[in-house]
Design a protein around this motif. Sequence first.
Motif, PDB file in Angstrom:
ATOM      1  N   ASP A   1     -13.931   2.197  -8.081  1.00  0.00           N
ATOM      2  CA  ASP A   1     -13.153   3.404  -7.818  1.00  0.00           C
ATOM      3  C   ASP A   1     -12.453   3.900  -9.083  1.00  0.00           C
ATOM      4  OD1 ASP A   1     -11.496   1.201  -7.866  1.00  0.00           O
ATOM      5  OD2 ASP A   1     -10.423   1.681  -6.018  1.00  0.00           O
TER       6      ASP A   1
ATOM      7  N   TYR B   1       0.827  -1.207   0.000  1.00  0.00           N
ATOM      8  CA  TYR B   1       0.000   0.000   0.000  1.00  0.00           C
ATOM      9  C   TYR B   1       0.863   1.259   0.000  1.00  0.00           C
ATOM     10  CZ  TYR B   1      -4.795  -1.740   0.593  1.00  0.00           C
ATOM     11  OH  TYR B   1      -6.034  -2.289   0.385  1.00  0.00           O
TER      12      TYR B   1
ATOM     13  N   SER C   1      -8.775   5.841  -4.494  1.00  0.00           N
ATOM     14  CA  SER C   1      -9.168   4.585  -3.861  1.00  0.00           C
ATOM     15  C   SER C   1     -10.600   4.602  -3.348  1.00  0.00           C
ATOM     16  CB  SER C   1      -8.221   4.275  -2.699  1.00  0.00           C
ATOM     17  OG  SER C   1      -8.675   3.153  -1.979  1.00  0.00           O
TER      18      SER C   1
END
Length: 478
Positions: free
Chosen positions: A279, A233, A254
């Motif tokens: 998204d 991430y 996101s």
Amino acid sequence: MDSILYFYQYTIYFYTLALTTFYLFLMISSYFMIERIKLRYTKIEADLLLDLPEIAPPISIVAPAYNEEVIIIDNVNSLLSMNYPNFEVIIVNDGSKDKTLDLLIENFDLEETAFPYIEKVHCRPVKRVFKSVNPKFKRLLVVDKINGGTKADAMNAGVNIANYDYFINTDVDCILDQDTLTKIILPVLDSKVEVIAVGATMRMSNGCEVEHGVMKRVSPPKALIPTFQETEYLRSYLLAKMGWSMFNLIPNVSGGFGLFNKNIVIEAGGFDPLSHAEDMDMTLRMVALMRENNRKYKIVQIPDTLCWTEGPPTLSVLNRQRTRWGRGLLQIFVVHRKYLFNRKYGRMGWIVLPYALFFEFLAPVIEAIGFLSLIFLLFTNQINFSTFWLMLIYVYLVGITMSLITISYDLRIKKLYQNYSEYLKLVLFSSLEAIIYHPLIVFFSLKGYWEFLTRRNFSWGSMTRQGFTKKTPTTKTV
């Protein structure tokens, strides 16, 4: 056969060289963007919004909930604790079959209220709207609707209910930093061009200490899979998205956390309930809308960690998550193929989507073919081991270098872990990622492609929620 292998080897060489060049480019761009934002958006600007609430744009926080009894109270407390003068919290109960709605009514003194509901974007019917009779929870709205099967449908209900021009799209398994709204709105106030979306860094809540919905201590995850995902991430947000943001090339904001311009979302038709990558789908359609109407726009990424989400705790949950992401990525290129290499859509058509096609979508395919080629070459004694080990170490070190630089950027922004030994844990896992974690991601991505191509009856799956306290796990769609 020899000519095919010869051609493939050179293809892999130039592909790897191009990918490494892009990584280097993003790494440098990201560094300058981080330094620029640290200088531009300081605590002084954030404090000004608190001291002068009349200049702080009101923001709606929309969080869909389906069978979230384990974490719903902590999450709502987290959302209500934002350090910002003008905001509302909208929880969309998407037909939960557990005690999610009952817990909300009981804990926040909710009563059904008459609400002037107008459907601006399509979603399954809304049954009731609740407000609190307790002034302490005056910012809270709870929407009870018929289950739509996807987060996108629930988000559309939240967009219809939202009173303000900007809204946060988040999940109920997320814990937000208390300064989230002051930090996420500053790029909107600072820009002379219309900002249609703003993203920020997300990381794993697994292993963190949360008390009544407030983050008390940030720690790396204890479990294997979430720890790998923590570094993954950070690379995605601090290297890739921060680097792309310098050139207004962010491919998606996101679905776990992001600020959106509500009016642009409505003009673009809202979130697509049929999309498995809602998204990215929403981001692309917003950009397409602006391009088709010759309107200038910006999508901004800030480096601050503002959101912690619960990562997949088991291999089976990771499988469901990543196969859906794989289906979603392939679906993007099928549904939005008209954008690709279309000059009408500018940099989205000529840079964003081609990069996603060649270096994100095709990467698992090329890696799988490369692995099979390697097995063949091993059995036929055609490998030059002197160059083989050299290339293998080169690729391995490039991956580790990117992770180490990402961790250094995270420290540069703000030291969130209390001990440097916790950062060393991320370094250790980064060194093992290519061996343990990455092959799984490649396999699950290919599985997702295959499921989409074979048109299986897609299930949105479930994710076991551990919660922020020791309770019985529950499930949600992922």
